[in-house]
Design an enzyme around this catalytic site. Structure first.
Site, PDB file in Angstrom:
ATOM      1  N   LYS A  91       1.247  -1.621  -0.058  1.00 49.51           N
ATOM      2  CA  LYS A  91      -0.243   0.314  -0.011  1.00 49.51           C
ATOM      3  C   LYS A  91       0.216   1.562   0.212  1.00 49.51           C
ATOM      4  CE  LYS A  91      -3.682  -2.216   2.572  1.00 49.51           C
ATOM      5  NZ  LYS A  91      -4.114  -2.195   3.971  1.00 49.51           N
ATOM      6  N   ASN A 196      -1.595  -0.013   7.807  1.00 52.35           N
ATOM      7  CA  ASN A 196      -0.944  -1.635   7.241  1.00 52.35           C
ATOM      8  C   ASN A 196      -0.040  -1.881   6.264  1.00 52.35           C
ATOM      9  OD1 ASN A 196      -2.972  -2.138   6.313  1.00 52.35           O
ATOM     10  ND2 ASN A 196      -3.355  -3.522   7.537  1.00 52.35           N
ATOM     11  N   HIS A 199      -1.441  -5.620   1.484  1.00 50.19           N
ATOM     12  CA  HIS A 199      -2.763  -6.675   2.160  1.00 50.19           C
ATOM     13  C   HIS A 199      -2.663  -7.136   0.677  1.00 50.19           C
ATOM     14  CE1 HIS A 199      -7.139  -6.972   0.029  1.00 50.19           C
ATOM     15  NE2 HIS A 199      -6.733  -7.846  -1.046  1.00 50.19           N
ATOM     16  N   GLU A 210     -10.138 -10.121  -7.035  1.00 49.05           N
ATOM     17  CA  GLU A 210      -8.814  -9.190  -6.618  1.00 49.05           C
ATOM     18  C   GLU A 210      -8.203  -9.522  -8.176  1.00 49.05           C
ATOM     19  OE1 GLU A 210      -7.296  -9.613  -2.319  1.00 49.05           O
ATOM     20  OE2 GLU A 210      -8.860  -9.023  -1.732  1.00 49.05           O
TER      21      GLU A 210
HETATM   22  N1  LIG Z   1     -10.372   0.171  12.474  1.00 50.66           N
HETATM   23  C1  LIG Z   1      -9.806   0.775  11.139  1.00 50.66           C
HETATM   24  N2  LIG Z   1      -9.889   1.846  10.924  1.00 50.66           N
HETATM   25  C2  LIG Z   1      -9.169   2.478   9.601  1.00 50.66           C
HETATM   26  N3  LIG Z   1      -8.857   1.663   9.157  1.00 50.66           N
HETATM   27  C3  LIG Z   1      -8.865  -0.181   8.855  1.00 50.66           C
HETATM   28  C4  LIG Z   1      -9.971  -0.172   9.872  1.00 50.66           C
HETATM   29  N4  LIG Z   1     -10.295  -1.766   9.807  1.00 50.66           N
HETATM   30  C5  LIG Z   1     -10.064  -1.816   8.886  1.00 50.66           C
HETATM   31  N5  LIG Z   1      -9.269  -0.846   7.988  1.00 50.66           N
HETATM   32  C6  LIG Z   1      -8.367  -0.476   6.702  1.00 50.66           C
HETATM   33  O1  LIG Z   1      -8.566  -1.718   5.704  1.00 50.66           O
HETATM   34  C7  LIG Z   1      -8.387  -2.835   5.316  1.00 50.66           C
HETATM   35  C8  LIG Z   1      -9.404  -4.165   4.776  1.00 50.66           C
HETATM   36  O2  LIG Z   1      -9.858  -4.235   6.098  1.00 50.66           O
HETATM   37  P1  LIG Z   1     -10.215  -5.786   6.231  1.00 50.66           P
HETATM   38  O3  LIG Z   1     -10.970  -6.163   7.993  1.00 50.66           O
HETATM   39  O4  LIG Z   1     -10.710  -5.910   4.965  1.00 50.66           O
HETATM   40  O5  LIG Z   1      -8.861  -6.989   6.435  1.00 50.66           O
HETATM   41  P2  LIG Z   1      -7.970  -7.468   5.992  1.00 50.66           P
HETATM   42  O6  LIG Z   1      -8.416  -8.290   4.787  1.00 50.66           O
HETATM   43  O7  LIG Z   1      -6.813  -8.280   7.001  1.00 50.66           O
HETATM   44  O8  LIG Z   1      -6.919  -5.945   5.374  1.00 50.66           O
HETATM   45  P3  LIG Z   1      -6.122  -5.700   3.658  1.00 50.66           P
HETATM   46  O9  LIG Z   1      -7.508  -6.198   2.682  1.00 50.66           O
HETATM   47  O10 LIG Z   1      -5.733  -4.829   3.626  1.00 50.66           O
HETATM   48  O11 LIG Z   1      -5.581  -7.344   3.369  1.00 50.66           O
HETATM   49  C9  LIG Z   1      -7.386  -2.937   6.366  1.00 50.66           C
HETATM   50  O12 LIG Z   1      -6.292  -3.416   6.046  1.00 50.66           O
HETATM   51  C10 LIG Z   1      -6.878  -1.324   6.807  1.00 50.66           C
HETATM   52  O13 LIG Z   1      -6.210  -0.344   5.647  1.00 50.66           O
END
Ligand SMILES: Nc1ncnc2c1ncn2[C@@H]1O[C@H](COP(=O)(O)OP(=O)(O)OP(=O)(O)O)[C@@H](O)[C@H]1O
Length: 236
Positions: A91, A196, A199, A210
């Site tokens: 990201k 974080n 992804h 995706e």
């Molecule tokens: N509470 C939150 N506050 C801010 N950003 C968040 C929050 N929860 C999730 N995100 C963002 O949204 C992304 C997608 O969240 P999701 O719950 O789909 O988790 P994930 O599938 O583990 O993450 P990713 O899709 O990025 O690998 C997270 O990686 C993070 O960048």
């Protein structure tokens, strides 16, 4: 005339009998077609026609898929085999912080194979679709802006290998870095869920969606054989 006959036959096979029969029919009919066309118009024309036929058959079954004529692997790979594929992204915060090479290196050293790679500022439409399941979340607008505002690009990748979908997530670590273990990418490099840095697809369905979303242009995914496959992905 012949091409129309062959295409119709193959379409019928695809819709009636499913992909396996269609693939067999494609191989038999297009071999005949290739020989006939080669006799009349030369090898180049025959090859082009055979590739077109193959693509037509697969498109009839699955309109958004892209395959390659050499081995008919869909761009999202074959889950559960050594050709399983996942979408991994660095990201914008990971790019800004100079972590691209480290993230790539971890997948390479593990033995996974890079089959797709691009650097881009995603459109809002792409980010909206990628995160569609989060559209009702309060952080959604901020998340889409962070991914698309162009302060840094995103690196999109497709990695291939056994269990790469699950193991890719393990290597990334927990979504919330405060819960990510040491040795994982997030556990080693970041602190907050909003930054974080990476992804990874969380299931075969997500990987298919995706990879199709971020890749899918002809030639964007490359099927290739690593010289060390015998030492990395063979079974005894
Ligand atoms: N509470 C939150 N506050 C801010 N950003 C968040 C929050 N929860 C999730 N995100 C963002 O949204 C992304 C997608 O969240 P999701 O719950 O789909 O988790 P994930 O599938 O583990 O993450 P990713 O899709 O990025 O690998 C997270 O990686 C993070 O960048």
């Amino acid at each position: 005339m012949f091409a129309r006959f062959a295409t119709t036959t193959l379409r019928q096979a695809a819709s009636r009998q499913g992909p396996a029969l269609a693939a067999r029919a494609m191989s038999t009919s297009s071999n005949q077609a290739t020989r006939t066309l080669a006799g009349r118009f030369g090898v180049a024309a025959a090859t082009a026609a055979a590739v077109t036929l193959g693509y037509t058959v697969y498109s009839a079954q699955k309109p958004n898929a892209v395959i390659y004529a050499d081995n008919a692997i869909p761009i999202h790979g074959v889950p559960g085999t050594s050709k399983e594929r996942t979408f991994i992204a660095v990201k914008p915060d990971g790019v800004q912080r100079g972590l691209i090479s480290d993230i790539i290196a971890r997948f390479e050293r593990r033995g996974y194979k890079l089959v797709g790679l691009k650097l881009l500022v995603p459109s809002k439409a792409l980010a909206n679709e990628h995160y569609a399941d989060l559209s009702k979340k309060p952080f959604f607008a901020g998340l889409v802006d962070y991914m698309t505002n162009g302060k840094a690009p995103v690196i999109g990748m497709v990695w291939e290998g056994p269990a790469v979908i699950k193991q890719g997530r393990v290597m990334l670590g927990a979504t919330d870095p405060t819960a990510a273990g040491p040795g994982t990418i997030r556990g080693d490099y970041c602190l907050t869920i909003g930054r974080n840095i990476c992804h990874g697809s969380d299931s075969a369905e997500s990987a298919e969606k995706e990879i199709g979303l971020w890749f899918g242009g002809k030639g964007e995914i490359v099927n290739w054989t690593a010289n060390n496959d015998e030492w990395v992905v063979s079974d005894n």
